[in-house]
Design a protein around this motif. Structure first.
Motif, PDB file in Angstrom:
ATOM      1  N   VAL A  35      -4.628  -8.975 -28.375  1.00  0.00           N
ATOM      2  CA  VAL A  35      -3.639  -8.725 -27.211  1.00  0.00           C
ATOM      3  C   VAL A  35      -2.342  -9.575 -27.583  1.00  0.00           C
ATOM      4  O   VAL A  35      -2.616 -10.822 -28.287  1.00  0.00           O
ATOM      5  N   ASN A  36      -1.378  -9.346 -27.032  1.00  0.00           N
ATOM      6  CA  ASN A  36       0.046 -10.447 -27.265  1.00  0.00           C
ATOM      7  C   ASN A  36       0.373 -10.924 -25.877  1.00  0.00           C
ATOM      8  O   ASN A  36      -0.078 -10.670 -24.761  1.00  0.00           O
ATOM      9  N   ARG A  37       1.426 -11.860 -25.895  1.00  0.00           N
ATOM     10  CA  ARG A  37       2.155 -12.279 -24.873  1.00  0.00           C
ATOM     11  C   ARG A  37       2.294 -11.412 -23.460  1.00  0.00           C
ATOM     12  O   ARG A  37       2.066 -11.979 -22.583  1.00  0.00           O
ATOM     13  N   THR A  38       2.942 -10.531 -23.961  1.00  0.00           N
ATOM     14  CA  THR A  38       3.575  -9.391 -22.828  1.00  0.00           C
ATOM     15  C   THR A  38       2.141  -8.902 -22.281  1.00  0.00           C
ATOM     16  O   THR A  38       2.316  -8.892 -20.955  1.00  0.00           O
ATOM     17  N   GLN A  39       1.154  -8.603 -22.887  1.00  0.00           N
ATOM     18  CA  GLN A  39       0.063  -7.958 -22.109  1.00  0.00           C
ATOM     19  C   GLN A  39      -0.622  -8.943 -21.267  1.00  0.00           C
ATOM     20  O   GLN A  39      -1.091  -8.741 -20.209  1.00  0.00           O
ATOM     21  N   VAL A  40      -0.832 -10.500 -21.804  1.00  0.00           N
ATOM     22  CA  VAL A  40      -1.296 -11.372 -20.862  1.00  0.00           C
ATOM     23  C   VAL A  40      -0.498 -11.761 -19.885  1.00  0.00           C
ATOM     24  O   VAL A  40      -1.183 -11.871 -18.771  1.00  0.00           O
ATOM     25  N   ARG A  41       0.591 -11.851 -19.841  1.00  0.00           N
ATOM     26  CA  ARG A  41       1.469 -11.740 -18.806  1.00  0.00           C
ATOM     27  C   ARG A  41       1.290 -10.851 -17.836  1.00  0.00           C
ATOM     28  O   ARG A  41       1.216 -11.071 -16.225  1.00  0.00           O
ATOM     29  N   GLN A  42       1.403  -9.635 -18.052  1.00  0.00           N
ATOM     30  CA  GLN A  42       1.386  -8.534 -17.085  1.00  0.00           C
ATOM     31  C   GLN A  42      -0.019  -8.571 -16.463  1.00  0.00           C
ATOM     32  O   GLN A  42      -0.187  -8.610 -15.178  1.00  0.00           O
ATOM     33  N   ALA A  43      -0.868  -8.865 -17.119  1.00  0.00           N
ATOM     34  CA  ALA A  43      -2.446  -8.944 -16.541  1.00  0.00           C
ATOM     35  C   ALA A  43      -2.544 -10.011 -15.754  1.00  0.00           C
ATOM     36  O   ALA A  43      -3.057  -9.696 -14.444  1.00  0.00           O
ATOM     37  N   VAL A  44      -2.131 -11.086 -15.810  1.00  0.00           N
ATOM     38  CA  VAL A  44      -2.136 -12.411 -15.046  1.00  0.00           C
ATOM     39  C   VAL A  44      -1.329 -12.050 -13.574  1.00  0.00           C
ATOM     40  O   VAL A  44      -1.917 -12.291 -12.685  1.00  0.00           O
ATOM     41  N   GLU A  45      -0.156 -11.555 -13.809  1.00  0.00           N
ATOM     42  CA  GLU A  45       0.769 -11.178 -12.631  1.00  0.00           C
ATOM     43  C   GLU A  45      -0.070  -9.998 -11.719  1.00  0.00           C
ATOM     44  O   GLU A  45      -0.038 -10.357 -10.660  1.00  0.00           O
ATOM     45  N   LYS A  54       5.720 -18.720 -18.493  1.00  0.00           N
ATOM     46  CA  LYS A  54       5.543 -18.728 -20.108  1.00  0.00           C
ATOM     47  C   LYS A  54       3.951 -18.642 -20.507  1.00  0.00           C
ATOM     48  O   LYS A  54       3.253 -19.018 -19.973  1.00  0.00           O
ATOM     49  N   VAL A  55       3.967 -18.115 -21.822  1.00  0.00           N
ATOM     50  CA  VAL A  55       2.552 -17.652 -22.387  1.00  0.00           C
ATOM     51  C   VAL A  55       2.278 -18.492 -23.715  1.00  0.00           C
ATOM     52  O   VAL A  55       3.305 -17.969 -24.297  1.00  0.00           O
ATOM     53  N   ASN A  56       1.531 -19.191 -23.907  1.00  0.00           N
ATOM     54  CA  ASN A  56       1.186 -19.687 -25.026  1.00  0.00           C
ATOM     55  C   ASN A  56       0.044 -19.118 -25.719  1.00  0.00           C
ATOM     56  O   ASN A  56      -1.074 -19.230 -24.888  1.00  0.00           O
ATOM     57  N   MET A  57      -0.129 -18.660 -27.093  1.00  0.00           N
ATOM     58  CA  MET A  57      -1.319 -18.164 -27.489  1.00  0.00           C
ATOM     59  C   MET A  57      -1.862 -19.043 -28.554  1.00  0.00           C
ATOM     60  O   MET A  57      -1.166 -19.658 -29.162  1.00  0.00           O
ATOM     61  N   VAL A  58      -3.184 -19.235 -28.457  1.00  0.00           N
ATOM     62  CA  VAL A  58      -3.993 -20.152 -29.434  1.00  0.00           C
ATOM     63  C   VAL A  58      -5.127 -19.341 -29.993  1.00  0.00           C
ATOM     64  O   VAL A  58      -6.104 -18.699 -29.243  1.00  0.00           O
ATOM     65  N   ASN A  59      -5.270 -19.588 -31.482  1.00  0.00           N
ATOM     66  CA  ASN A  59      -6.459 -18.971 -31.949  1.00  0.00           C
ATOM     67  C   ASN A  59      -7.280 -19.985 -32.478  1.00  0.00           C
ATOM     68  O   ASN A  59      -6.763 -20.941 -33.308  1.00  0.00           O
ATOM     69  N   THR A  60      -8.351 -20.273 -31.837  1.00  0.00           N
ATOM     70  CA  THR A  60      -9.054 -21.474 -32.480  1.00  0.00           C
ATOM     71  C   THR A  60     -10.362 -21.009 -33.549  1.00  0.00           C
ATOM     72  O   THR A  60     -10.758 -19.833 -33.190  1.00  0.00           O
ATOM     73  N   VAL A  77     -12.516 -18.354 -30.578  1.00  0.00           N
ATOM     74  CA  VAL A  77     -11.885 -17.914 -29.223  1.00  0.00           C
ATOM     75  C   VAL A  77     -10.381 -17.886 -29.375  1.00  0.00           C
ATOM     76  O   VAL A  77      -9.675 -18.523 -30.046  1.00  0.00           O
ATOM     77  N   HIS A  78      -9.941 -16.858 -28.637  1.00  0.00           N
ATOM     78  CA  HIS A  78      -8.351 -16.446 -28.586  1.00  0.00           C
ATOM     79  C   HIS A  78      -7.893 -16.761 -27.209  1.00  0.00           C
ATOM     80  O   HIS A  78      -8.593 -16.305 -26.415  1.00  0.00           O
ATOM     81  N   LYS A  79      -7.259 -17.982 -26.991  1.00  0.00           N
ATOM     82  CA  LYS A  79      -7.016 -18.454 -25.581  1.00  0.00           C
ATOM     83  C   LYS A  79      -5.331 -18.113 -25.224  1.00  0.00           C
ATOM     84  O   LYS A  79      -4.760 -18.003 -26.317  1.00  0.00           O
ATOM     85  N   ALA A  80      -5.061 -18.269 -24.178  1.00  0.00           N
ATOM     86  CA  ALA A  80      -3.822 -18.253 -23.589  1.00  0.00           C
ATOM     87  C   ALA A  80      -3.410 -19.187 -22.673  1.00  0.00           C
ATOM     88  O   ALA A  80      -4.420 -19.179 -21.600  1.00  0.00           O
ATOM     89  N   ILE A  81      -2.604 -20.038 -22.840  1.00  0.00           N
ATOM     90  CA  ILE A  81      -2.042 -21.203 -21.849  1.00  0.00           C
ATOM     91  C   ILE A  81      -1.102 -20.376 -20.998  1.00  0.00           C
ATOM     92  O   ILE A  81       0.175 -20.228 -21.698  1.00  0.00           O
TER      93      ILE A  81
END
Length: 95
Positions: A35-45, A54-60, A77-81
């Motif tokens: 998933v990308n930042r835009t999809q995470v933003r839309q899902a959280v909203e 703002k959305v920051n993505m991290v691949n651990t 883990v794929h994280k989104a801050i």
């Protein structure tokens, strides 16, 4: 992803993420791979009804672990801050 709830798997509750939540109004989520930042933003909203700044993505990467003679790795883990707009918050604990 068909559903917004398929994008966000679960919140990540650690000491560091709780400190970010208190100081900078940032919430950390484990998200689905690919998933990308835009999809995470839309899902959280849509799920939490807040405005995302703002959305920051991290691949651990997996870490090597050993218990006795057995070796293995932790799961990647794929994280989104996610930074939430001032004056808004996400209630993760049902209070």
């Amino acid at each position: 992803m068909n559903n917004y709830r398929d994008i966000i798997i679960c919140p990540i509750i650690t000491e560091k993420s709780m400190k970010l939540m208190e100081e900078d109004n940032k919430v950390t989520f484990e998200v689905a791979k690919g998933v990308n930042r835009t999809q995470v933003r839309q899902a959280v909203e849509k799920i939490f009804g807040v405005n995302v700044e703002k959305v920051n993505m991290v691949n651990t990467k997996p870490k090597a672990k050993r218990v006795g003679k057995y070796t293995g790795t932790t799961s990647p883990v794929h994280k989104a801050i996610v930074k939430i707009a001032a004056g808004q918050d996400i209630n993760l604990f049902g209070e």
